[in-house]
Design a protein around this motif. Sequence first.
Motif, PDB file in Angstrom:
ATOM      1  N   SER A 187       0.848  -1.190   0.000  1.00 11.92           N
ATOM      2  CA  SER A 187       0.000   0.000   0.000  1.00 11.92           C
ATOM      3  C   SER A 187       0.881   1.237   0.000  1.00 11.92           C
ATOM      4  O   SER A 187       2.096   1.160   0.288  1.00 11.92           O
ATOM      5  CB  SER A 187      -0.930   0.024   1.215  1.00 11.92           C
ATOM      6  OG  SER A 187      -0.180   0.288   2.396  1.00 11.92           O
ATOM      7  N   HIS A 191      -1.547   5.990   2.585  1.00 10.99           N
ATOM      8  CA  HIS A 191      -2.908   5.470   2.452  1.00 10.99           C
ATOM      9  C   HIS A 191      -3.777   5.995   3.601  1.00 10.99           C
ATOM     10  O   HIS A 191      -3.405   5.881   4.781  1.00 10.99           O
ATOM     11  CB  HIS A 191      -2.892   3.938   2.465  1.00 10.99           C
ATOM     12  CG  HIS A 191      -4.143   3.321   1.931  1.00 10.99           C
ATOM     13  ND1 HIS A 191      -5.346   3.386   2.614  1.00 10.99           N
ATOM     14  CD2 HIS A 191      -4.394   2.634   0.780  1.00 10.99           C
ATOM     15  CE1 HIS A 191      -6.272   2.761   1.914  1.00 10.99           C
ATOM     16  NE2 HIS A 191      -5.712   2.293   0.794  1.00 10.99           N
ATOM     17  N   ARG A 193      -6.507   4.995   5.011  1.00 10.02           N
ATOM     18  CA  ARG A 193      -7.269   4.097   5.899  1.00 10.02           C
ATOM     19  C   ARG A 193      -6.468   2.903   6.404  1.00 10.02           C
ATOM     20  O   ARG A 193      -7.004   2.070   7.123  1.00 10.02           O
ATOM     21  CB  ARG A 193      -8.532   3.590   5.148  1.00 10.02           C
ATOM     22  CG  ARG A 193      -9.526   4.692   4.829  1.00 10.02           C
ATOM     23  CD  ARG A 193     -10.663   4.194   3.947  1.00 10.02           C
ATOM     24  NE  ARG A 193     -10.208   3.678   2.658  1.00 10.02           N
ATOM     25  CZ  ARG A 193      -9.947   4.475   1.611  1.00 10.02           C
ATOM     26  NH1 ARG A 193     -10.078   5.787   1.698  1.00 10.02           N
ATOM     27  NH2 ARG A 193      -9.549   3.952   0.470  1.00 10.02           N
ATOM     28  N   ILE A 194      -5.217   2.770   5.990  1.00  4.88           N
ATOM     29  CA  ILE A 194      -4.403   1.620   6.401  1.00  4.88           C
ATOM     30  C   ILE A 194      -3.231   2.107   7.229  1.00  4.88           C
ATOM     31  O   ILE A 194      -2.460   2.974   6.807  1.00  4.88           O
ATOM     32  CB  ILE A 194      -3.897   0.825   5.180  1.00  4.88           C
ATOM     33  CG1 ILE A 194      -5.075   0.279   4.377  1.00  4.88           C
ATOM     34  CG2 ILE A 194      -2.982  -0.319   5.629  1.00  4.88           C
ATOM     35  CD1 ILE A 194      -4.678  -0.482   3.139  1.00  4.88           C
ATOM     36  N   ARG A 202     -10.380  -4.735   6.570  1.00  6.63           N
ATOM     37  CA  ARG A 202      -9.880  -3.632   5.759  1.00  6.63           C
ATOM     38  C   ARG A 202      -9.455  -4.137   4.381  1.00  6.63           C
ATOM     39  O   ARG A 202      -9.665  -3.467   3.370  1.00  6.63           O
ATOM     40  CB  ARG A 202      -8.719  -2.962   6.495  1.00  6.63           C
ATOM     41  CG  ARG A 202      -8.056  -1.805   5.769  1.00  6.63           C
ATOM     42  CD  ARG A 202      -9.027  -0.749   5.292  1.00  6.63           C
ATOM     43  NE  ARG A 202      -9.912  -0.272   6.365  1.00  6.63           N
ATOM     44  CZ  ARG A 202     -11.016   0.419   6.139  1.00  6.63           C
ATOM     45  NH1 ARG A 202     -11.416   0.661   4.893  1.00  6.63           N
ATOM     46  NH2 ARG A 202     -11.781   0.821   7.145  1.00  6.63           N
ATOM     47  N   TYR A 203      -8.849  -5.309   4.347  1.00  7.19           N
ATOM     48  CA  TYR A 203      -8.429  -5.921   3.070  1.00  7.19           C
ATOM     49  C   TYR A 203      -9.633  -6.058   2.134  1.00  7.19           C
ATOM     50  O   TYR A 203      -9.559  -5.739   0.943  1.00  7.19           O
ATOM     51  CB  TYR A 203      -7.799  -7.290   3.339  1.00  7.19           C
ATOM     52  CG  TYR A 203      -7.302  -8.032   2.112  1.00  7.19           C
ATOM     53  CD1 TYR A 203      -6.009  -7.841   1.646  1.00  7.19           C
ATOM     54  CD2 TYR A 203      -8.122  -8.950   1.445  1.00  7.19           C
ATOM     55  CE1 TYR A 203      -5.543  -8.542   0.534  1.00  7.19           C
ATOM     56  CE2 TYR A 203      -7.660  -9.647   0.334  1.00  7.19           C
ATOM     57  CZ  TYR A 203      -6.378  -9.437  -0.118  1.00  7.19           C
ATOM     58  OH  TYR A 203      -5.922 -10.130  -1.224  1.00  7.19           O
ATOM     59  N   GLU A 206     -11.039  -2.501   0.807  1.00  6.99           N
ATOM     60  CA  GLU A 206     -10.242  -1.636  -0.072  1.00  6.99           C
ATOM     61  C   GLU A 206     -10.318  -2.075  -1.536  1.00  6.99           C
ATOM     62  O   GLU A 206     -10.649  -3.226  -1.846  1.00  6.99           O
ATOM     63  CB  GLU A 206      -8.787  -1.630   0.395  1.00  6.99           C
ATOM     64  CG  GLU A 206      -8.577  -0.965   1.743  1.00  6.99           C
ATOM     65  CD  GLU A 206      -9.017   0.489   1.747  1.00  6.99           C
ATOM     66  OE1 GLU A 206      -8.850   1.185   0.716  1.00  6.99           O
ATOM     67  OE2 GLU A 206      -9.529   0.950   2.788  1.00  6.99           O
ATOM     68  N   HIS A 208      -8.494  -3.022  -5.089  1.00  5.30           N
ATOM     69  CA  HIS A 208      -7.310  -3.834  -5.364  1.00  5.30           C
ATOM     70  C   HIS A 208      -6.838  -3.695  -6.811  1.00  5.30           C
ATOM     71  O   HIS A 208      -7.643  -3.486  -7.725  1.00  5.30           O
ATOM     72  CB  HIS A 208      -7.613  -5.314  -5.107  1.00  5.30           C
ATOM     73  CG  HIS A 208      -7.821  -5.659  -3.674  1.00  5.30           C
ATOM     74  ND1 HIS A 208      -6.895  -6.323  -2.909  1.00  5.30           N
ATOM     75  CD2 HIS A 208      -8.875  -5.410  -2.835  1.00  5.30           C
ATOM     76  CE1 HIS A 208      -7.356  -6.480  -1.684  1.00  5.30           C
ATOM     77  NE2 HIS A 208      -8.572  -5.940  -1.617  1.00  5.30           N
ATOM     78  N   ARG A 231     -12.744  -9.813  -3.618  1.00  3.30           N
ATOM     79  CA  ARG A 231     -12.060  -8.520  -3.624  1.00  3.30           C
ATOM     80  C   ARG A 231     -12.757  -7.543  -4.572  1.00  3.30           C
ATOM     81  O   ARG A 231     -13.377  -7.943  -5.567  1.00  3.30           O
ATOM     82  CB  ARG A 231     -10.608  -8.690  -4.062  1.00  3.30           C
ATOM     83  CG  ARG A 231      -9.743  -9.499  -3.127  1.00  3.30           C
ATOM     84  CD  ARG A 231      -8.306  -9.543  -3.618  1.00  3.30           C
ATOM     85  NE  ARG A 231      -8.196 -10.173  -4.932  1.00  3.30           N
ATOM     86  CZ  ARG A 231      -7.098 -10.159  -5.692  1.00  3.30           C
ATOM     87  NH1 ARG A 231      -6.012  -9.534  -5.248  1.00  3.30           N
ATOM     88  NH2 ARG A 231      -7.065 -10.762  -6.850  1.00  3.30           N
ATOM     89  N   ASP A 251      -4.968   4.940  -3.593  1.00  2.72           N
ATOM     90  CA  ASP A 251      -5.323   4.232  -2.355  1.00  2.72           C
ATOM     91  C   ASP A 251      -5.631   2.764  -2.624  1.00  2.72           C
ATOM     92  O   ASP A 251      -6.304   2.097  -1.827  1.00  2.72           O
ATOM     93  CB  ASP A 251      -6.512   4.912  -1.666  1.00  2.72           C
ATOM     94  CG  ASP A 251      -7.771   4.890  -2.529  1.00  2.72           C
ATOM     95  OD1 ASP A 251      -7.682   4.466  -3.712  1.00  2.72           O
ATOM     96  OD2 ASP A 251      -8.838   5.274  -2.029  1.00  2.72           O
ATOM     97  N   LEU A 252      -5.105   2.218  -3.730  1.00  2.66           N
ATOM     98  CA  LEU A 252      -5.286   0.805  -4.054  1.00  2.66           C
ATOM     99  C   LEU A 252      -4.226  -0.029  -3.339  1.00  2.66           C
ATOM    100  O   LEU A 252      -3.162   0.469  -2.964  1.00  2.66           O
ATOM    101  CB  LEU A 252      -5.202   0.585  -5.558  1.00  2.66           C
ATOM    102  CG  LEU A 252      -6.215   1.355  -6.415  1.00  2.66           C
ATOM    103  CD1 LEU A 252      -5.965   1.090  -7.889  1.00  2.66           C
ATOM    104  CD2 LEU A 252      -7.638   0.998  -6.021  1.00  2.66           C
TER     105      LEU A 252
END
Length: 313
Positions: A187, A191, A193-194, A202-203, A206, A208, A231, A251-252
Amino acid sequence: MTTIAILKNTIVIDTTTLPEPKLLQLLNVLYDTRSVTRAAEQLGQSQPTISIWLGRLREQLHDPLFVRTPAGMAPTPRADALIGPCREVLESLRRLTTHEPEFNPATAQRRFRICVSDASHITLLPRVLEHLRKAAPGIRLEAARIDGNTERTLESGEADLAVGFVPWLGGGMYQQVLFPQDWVCLSSPKHPRIGPTLDLNRYCAEGHVQITAGTGQKLLEAALTRQAIDRRIILELSGFLGLGAIIGTTDLIATLPRHIGETLAAMHDLEVHGCPVAIDGFSVKQHWHARYHHDSGNRWLRGLMLELFKLQS
């Protein structure tokens, strides 16, 4: 009877009835020395032994081969005709029994072709090339894709090694583990949110980037299917070119084998996270065909790969 023929400048020999090598050596030496005494000295045998050998050679070839003259043992026309093929056979036998010289990387001029994955262009090749430029400047390296033709190219010698996760390669292949692989996530360090850790919730939430190529990706997809994880794919890439820049500026996130993941992270200042999904690991191996197992150059190349990458994590 020994049959020796010349067809279109190619010597054809019926080896099933070929005289023993020591008799061919006698023909060669006696042709040069024209003397039974000197032939015995050169071959380290007694004159009676040489006379016995010459008798056997005459019987097998149905010709006197040498006759006594005031100037010495003169060859017959049959001996004149056979001396060339005889020396060809002796040279072939010499090459068969001579050990191949050791490969000297410092002076060698040779091309090696290695079948590798797309990720290896980033992770393996730069390190191999750095070594070659210093230790083996005459070596030319060619990178080819791992695909459905890889087994054929290894067998034919068109390729020297295949390096990666290639579980479908069949019989006749040697393999050697270089290093194990597990999975990580990448990431951007910015980022929103991480944080330091990435949990499963969270994974799943988000966006991808999915890499569609590579055998390892099949392990990832199988793990996601088993665990019913869906995902949210925002971008699909056929390879790793540009992935680092994309992760660093969006933010990927991406899920990758550790070696390529950590390499891209170091190149683009990305965050590396433990993968919250249980995915089967695998081993990166080097593969080569049994036909080239004893080739000195192939042995050197395999040793180099082992030295550079063995047990790398």
